[in-house]
Design an enzyme around this catalytic site. Sequence first.
Site, PDB file in Angstrom:
ATOM      1  N   VAL A 155       0.425  -1.080   0.182  1.00  0.00           N
ATOM      2  CA  VAL A 155       0.027  -0.698  -0.004  1.00  0.00           C
ATOM      3  C   VAL A 155       0.829   1.112   0.792  1.00  0.00           C
ATOM      4  O   VAL A 155       1.828   1.552   1.029  1.00  0.00           O
ATOM      5  CB  VAL A 155      -0.701  -0.457   0.939  1.00  0.00           C
ATOM      6  N   GLN A 165      -2.191  -5.353  -9.279  1.00  0.00           N
ATOM      7  CA  GLN A 165      -2.817  -6.052  -8.680  1.00  0.00           C
ATOM      8  C   GLN A 165      -4.248  -5.279  -7.625  1.00  0.00           C
ATOM      9  O   GLN A 165      -4.146  -4.155  -7.858  1.00  0.00           O
ATOM     10  CB  GLN A 165      -2.005  -6.274  -7.233  1.00  0.00           C
ATOM     11  N   CYS A 202      -5.123  -9.390   1.787  1.00  0.00           N
ATOM     12  CA  CYS A 202      -5.539  -8.428   2.417  1.00  0.00           C
ATOM     13  C   CYS A 202      -6.206  -8.316   3.411  1.00  0.00           C
ATOM     14  O   CYS A 202      -7.446  -9.095   3.499  1.00  0.00           O
ATOM     15  CB  CYS A 202      -6.458  -7.196   0.985  1.00  0.00           C
ATOM     16  N   GLY A 253       6.832 -14.483   2.876  1.00  0.00           N
ATOM     17  CA  GLY A 253       7.090 -14.288   4.207  1.00  0.00           C
ATOM     18  C   GLY A 253       8.311 -15.583   4.697  1.00  0.00           C
ATOM     19  O   GLY A 253       9.016 -15.701   4.109  1.00  0.00           O
ATOM     20  N   GLU A 301       8.149  -5.767   3.073  1.00  0.00           N
ATOM     21  CA  GLU A 301       8.102  -4.794   4.353  1.00  0.00           C
ATOM     22  C   GLU A 301      10.435  -5.029   4.022  1.00  0.00           C
ATOM     23  O   GLU A 301      10.623  -4.309   4.087  1.00  0.00           O
ATOM     24  CB  GLU A 301       7.514  -5.220   5.533  1.00  0.00           C
TER      25      GLU A 301
END
Length: 306
Positions: free
Chosen positions: A14, A84, A113, A219, A243
């Site tokens: 985001v 996306q 999400c 992940g 991240e």
Amino acid sequence: MSLPDLTYIAAPMVNQSDAPFRLLTRRYGATLTYTQMLEPCKLLNDREYLEFHLRDIQALAQGSGDFDDFGSGWDGYARPLVVQLCGNDPELVVKAARQVQTHCDAIDLNLGCPQEHAKEGHFGGYLLGKQDWPLVQSIVSSMSHSLLVPASAKIRLCPSSDPMSATAAFGQLLEHAGASWVTLHARHVSAKRRRQGAADLEAVRTLKETLNIPVISNGNVRTSDDVRANMEYTQADGAMVGETLLGNPTLFMGGLPDPVLISLEYLDICKQLPGVASLNTIRTHVRHFVEFQWSVQMSLIRFYYF
């Protein structure tokens, strides 16, 4: 339809998957990048929203090309690109996808999400319950039969007493509906906590063993060694990183950049692509670069001195 190179993927994030950042990750080893999640209703009904995101998607193709030091100018990094989308209406998702499909290499459906607005709007990770599987199947089937580019899906673990088996079954449904690949962020959906412990890489491995289409693992990556270990254990066709890549965009090359130099490099790209990244987005990226390096240095200090 041919598929892009799925080996090393910069995740959709985001307000952080802007064109300058995508270019930065491509310079340093990402083989594929995603836009942030876009909302079909806004693409279709909000002209300013559509124009802003079209400007972002097309930014690299329209740039000055002043990147000879990195091999092949803009063209070498603009594509491949995945856009996306989210949503729970097959017709709306396909209509929105048609607005952008000529500027990308695939359309991905967000089925992971966990945020509150996804819960309220009943999309993203809140379509993973078995009662919504027929709806998801309809959306993916409509995408795969109506678009000029491949359709894919990014999912989380399905809610079930046996989430591993349920997720594998859901993956089969997506494959049969026409998904060209599936990305699994192997955690459960939670509006309050995006992360509840480590991602379950065994679930990724099971999904890979179950499907005949490519499976991407998302992940448990903090270092480049984690990427290799993840892919080796899961046997996935690629690794998607979010991240950690924000803090270290050179991750896929195994580097650890100076935070000042990588910030200046990112800012230089932003200067050459004006009007694409907002000031708030730019500030957030620079903060991530600095804070990540600070956390690495503090970890080393604790290791050696405490």
